[in-house]
Enzyme design. Structure first.
Site, PDB file in Angstrom:
ATOM      1  N   ARG A  33       0.841  -1.244   0.463  1.00  0.00           N
ATOM      2  CA  ARG A  33      -0.219  -0.366   0.334  1.00  0.00           C
ATOM      3  C   ARG A  33       1.277   1.286  -0.603  1.00  0.00           C
ATOM      4  O   ARG A  33       2.033   1.003   0.702  1.00  0.00           O
ATOM      5  CB  ARG A  33      -0.897   0.456   1.006  1.00  0.00           C
ATOM      6  CG  ARG A  33      -2.144  -0.820   1.231  1.00  0.00           C
ATOM      7  CD  ARG A  33      -2.874  -1.086   1.817  1.00  0.00           C
ATOM      8  NE  ARG A  33      -3.786  -2.615   2.034  1.00  0.00           N
ATOM      9  CZ  ARG A  33      -4.717  -2.438   1.219  1.00  0.00           C
ATOM     10  NH1 ARG A  33      -5.118  -1.722   0.223  1.00  0.00           N
ATOM     11  NH2 ARG A  33      -5.439  -3.611   1.255  1.00  0.00           N
ATOM     12  N   ASP A  34       0.609   1.860  -0.802  1.00  0.00           N
ATOM     13  CA  ASP A  34       1.260   3.703  -1.236  1.00  0.00           C
ATOM     14  C   ASP A  34       1.431   4.302   0.215  1.00  0.00           C
ATOM     15  O   ASP A  34      -0.327   4.331   0.909  1.00  0.00           O
ATOM     16  CB  ASP A  34      -0.017   4.443  -2.483  1.00  0.00           C
ATOM     17  CG  ASP A  34       1.288   5.603  -2.382  1.00  0.00           C
ATOM     18  OD1 ASP A  34       1.913   5.789  -3.168  1.00  0.00           O
ATOM     19  OD2 ASP A  34       1.357   6.481  -1.536  1.00  0.00           O
ATOM     20  N   ILE A  35       2.130   4.813   0.727  1.00  0.00           N
ATOM     21  CA  ILE A  35       1.941   5.755   2.541  1.00  0.00           C
ATOM     22  C   ILE A  35       1.350   6.661   2.683  1.00  0.00           C
ATOM     23  O   ILE A  35       0.503   7.152   2.911  1.00  0.00           O
ATOM     24  CB  ILE A  35       3.469   5.804   2.776  1.00  0.00           C
ATOM     25  CG1 ILE A  35       4.043   5.576   4.326  1.00  0.00           C
ATOM     26  CG2 ILE A  35       3.880   6.513   2.055  1.00  0.00           C
ATOM     27  CD1 ILE A  35       5.347   5.668   4.343  1.00  0.00           C
ATOM     28  N   ASN A  92       5.285   6.604 -13.393  1.00  0.00           N
ATOM     29  CA  ASN A  92       5.661   8.061 -13.864  1.00  0.00           C
ATOM     30  C   ASN A  92       7.038   6.894 -14.108  1.00  0.00           C
ATOM     31  O   ASN A  92       7.922   6.766 -13.499  1.00  0.00           O
ATOM     32  CB  ASN A  92       5.338   8.597 -12.777  1.00  0.00           C
ATOM     33  CG  ASN A  92       4.244   9.163 -12.003  1.00  0.00           C
ATOM     34  OD1 ASN A  92       3.321   9.474 -13.146  1.00  0.00           O
ATOM     35  ND2 ASN A  92       3.613   8.961 -10.863  1.00  0.00           N
ATOM     36  N   VAL A 101      11.023   7.811  -7.316  1.00  0.00           N
ATOM     37  CA  VAL A 101      11.042   6.590  -6.407  1.00  0.00           C
ATOM     38  C   VAL A 101      12.267   5.759  -7.829  1.00  0.00           C
ATOM     39  O   VAL A 101      11.222   5.481  -8.261  1.00  0.00           O
ATOM     40  CB  VAL A 101      10.465   5.933  -5.570  1.00  0.00           C
ATOM     41  CG1 VAL A 101      11.079   4.607  -5.291  1.00  0.00           C
ATOM     42  CG2 VAL A 101       9.431   7.313  -4.732  1.00  0.00           C
ATOM     43  N   HIS A 105       8.213   1.083 -10.397  1.00  0.00           N
ATOM     44  CA  HIS A 105       6.920   1.069 -10.383  1.00  0.00           C
ATOM     45  C   HIS A 105       4.742   1.370 -10.248  1.00  0.00           C
ATOM     46  O   HIS A 105       5.734   2.645 -11.022  1.00  0.00           O
ATOM     47  CB  HIS A 105       5.927   1.668  -8.518  1.00  0.00           C
ATOM     48  CG  HIS A 105       7.071   3.106  -8.272  1.00  0.00           C
ATOM     49  ND1 HIS A 105       8.459   3.960  -8.440  1.00  0.00           N
ATOM     50  CD2 HIS A 105       5.619   3.914  -8.398  1.00  0.00           C
ATOM     51  CE1 HIS A 105       8.184   5.133  -8.981  1.00  0.00           C
ATOM     52  NE2 HIS A 105       6.549   5.258  -8.766  1.00  0.00           N
ATOM     53  N   HIS A 107       1.603   2.267  -9.917  1.00  0.00           N
ATOM     54  CA  HIS A 107       0.573   2.402  -9.083  1.00  0.00           C
ATOM     55  C   HIS A 107      -1.029   2.134  -9.583  1.00  0.00           C
ATOM     56  O   HIS A 107      -1.559   2.057 -10.660  1.00  0.00           O
ATOM     57  CB  HIS A 107      -0.003   3.790  -8.986  1.00  0.00           C
ATOM     58  CG  HIS A 107       1.516   4.984  -9.237  1.00  0.00           C
ATOM     59  ND1 HIS A 107       1.449   5.453  -7.038  1.00  0.00           N
ATOM     60  CD2 HIS A 107       2.332   4.835  -8.877  1.00  0.00           C
ATOM     61  CE1 HIS A 107       2.729   6.077  -7.738  1.00  0.00           C
ATOM     62  NE2 HIS A 107       3.071   5.797  -8.406  1.00  0.00           N
TER      63      HIS A 107
HETATM   64  P1  AMP Z   1       6.009   8.257  -7.543  1.00  0.00           P
HETATM   65  O1  AMP Z   1       5.856   9.583  -7.950  1.00  0.00           O
HETATM   66  O2  AMP Z   1       5.435   7.820  -9.219  1.00  0.00           O
HETATM   67  O3  AMP Z   1       7.698   7.703  -8.421  1.00  0.00           O
HETATM   68  O4  AMP Z   1       5.741   7.628  -6.437  1.00  0.00           O
HETATM   69  C1  AMP Z   1       6.490   7.539  -5.167  1.00  0.00           C
HETATM   70  C2  AMP Z   1       5.253   6.929  -4.191  1.00  0.00           C
HETATM   71  O5  AMP Z   1       6.011   6.126  -3.879  1.00  0.00           O
HETATM   72  C3  AMP Z   1       4.513   7.556  -3.809  1.00  0.00           C
HETATM   73  O6  AMP Z   1       3.396   7.868  -4.138  1.00  0.00           O
HETATM   74  C4  AMP Z   1       4.892   7.904  -2.431  1.00  0.00           C
HETATM   75  O7  AMP Z   1       3.588   8.012  -1.820  1.00  0.00           O
HETATM   76  C5  AMP Z   1       5.133   6.751  -1.874  1.00  0.00           C
HETATM   77  N1  AMP Z   1       6.334   6.188  -1.598  1.00  0.00           N
HETATM   78  C6  AMP Z   1       7.306   6.762  -1.140  1.00  0.00           C
HETATM   79  N2  AMP Z   1       7.867   5.888   0.647  1.00  0.00           N
HETATM   80  C7  AMP Z   1       6.638   4.886   0.722  1.00  0.00           C
HETATM   81  C8  AMP Z   1       6.910   3.897   1.525  1.00  0.00           C
HETATM   82  N3  AMP Z   1       7.464   3.599   2.974  1.00  0.00           N
HETATM   83  N4  AMP Z   1       6.088   2.657   1.360  1.00  0.00           N
HETATM   84  C9  AMP Z   1       5.002   3.059   0.390  1.00  0.00           C
HETATM   85  N5  AMP Z   1       4.904   4.135  -0.187  1.00  0.00           N
HETATM   86  C10 AMP Z   1       5.391   4.908  -0.332  1.00  0.00           C
END
Ligand code: AMP
Length: 123
Positions: A33-35, A92, A101, A105, A107
């Site tokens: 799950r997204d944080i 993204n 990140v 990934h 979403h």
């Molecule tokens: P992006 O902007 O597409 O790189 O998305 C990165 C996503 O990672 C964002 O929606 C953040 O909320 C999510 N995120 C960052 N750190 C964590 C974590 N430790 N656990 C879960 N989701 C995370």
């Protein structure tokens, strides 16, 4: 080609250095799950291999990794209960894609009607 950064947060999750709320795992894929959820259902699906983004993954992943990843996406949407009403997959990529990140990934967002995509940039 972009160099993979072993210190990115999803690499740390894969090494078990940071906790995560796992919803699915197999030999090639982890989903959690997204944080900072942007929808009632917001899950991130990552390959276990070290790939920066979809460009890197599609060019360099093995057939087994590619197959496992794309099969898992649909399986996870089904597990999350969003299949019938629909959902959005977002990956993204790079600076203009606002990727934060640097580990591939996708979403999975759903659980409510989502707005239309691609708002204009604020800068
Ligand atoms: P992006 O902007 O597409 O790189 O998305 C990165 C996503 O990672 C964002 O929606 C953040 O909320 C999510 N995120 C960052 N750190 C964590 C974590 N430790 N656990 C879960 N989701 C995370």
């Amino acid at each position: 080609m972009k160099t993979y950064d072993d210190n990115n947060i999803f690499a740390k999750i894969l090494r078990g250095e940071i906790p995560n709320d796992t919803v699915y795992e197999d030999d090639h894929v982890l989903a959690f799950r997204d944080i900072n959820p942007q929808a009632p259902v917001h899950v991130l699906v990552i390959p276990k291999g070290a790939y920066v983004d979809m460009t890197d993954f599609s060019a360099n992943a093995s057939d087994a990794e590619l197959t496992a990843y794309f099969r898992a996406l649909a399986k996870i949407a089904n597990l999350l209960g969003v299949e019938d009403d629909g959902y959005r997959l977002i990956s993204n990529t790079g600076k203009n894609g606002e990727q934060d990140v640097p580990h591939l990934h996708v979403h999975i967002a759903g659980g409510r009607r989502l707005r239309r995509m691609l708002q204009p940039s604020e800068d």
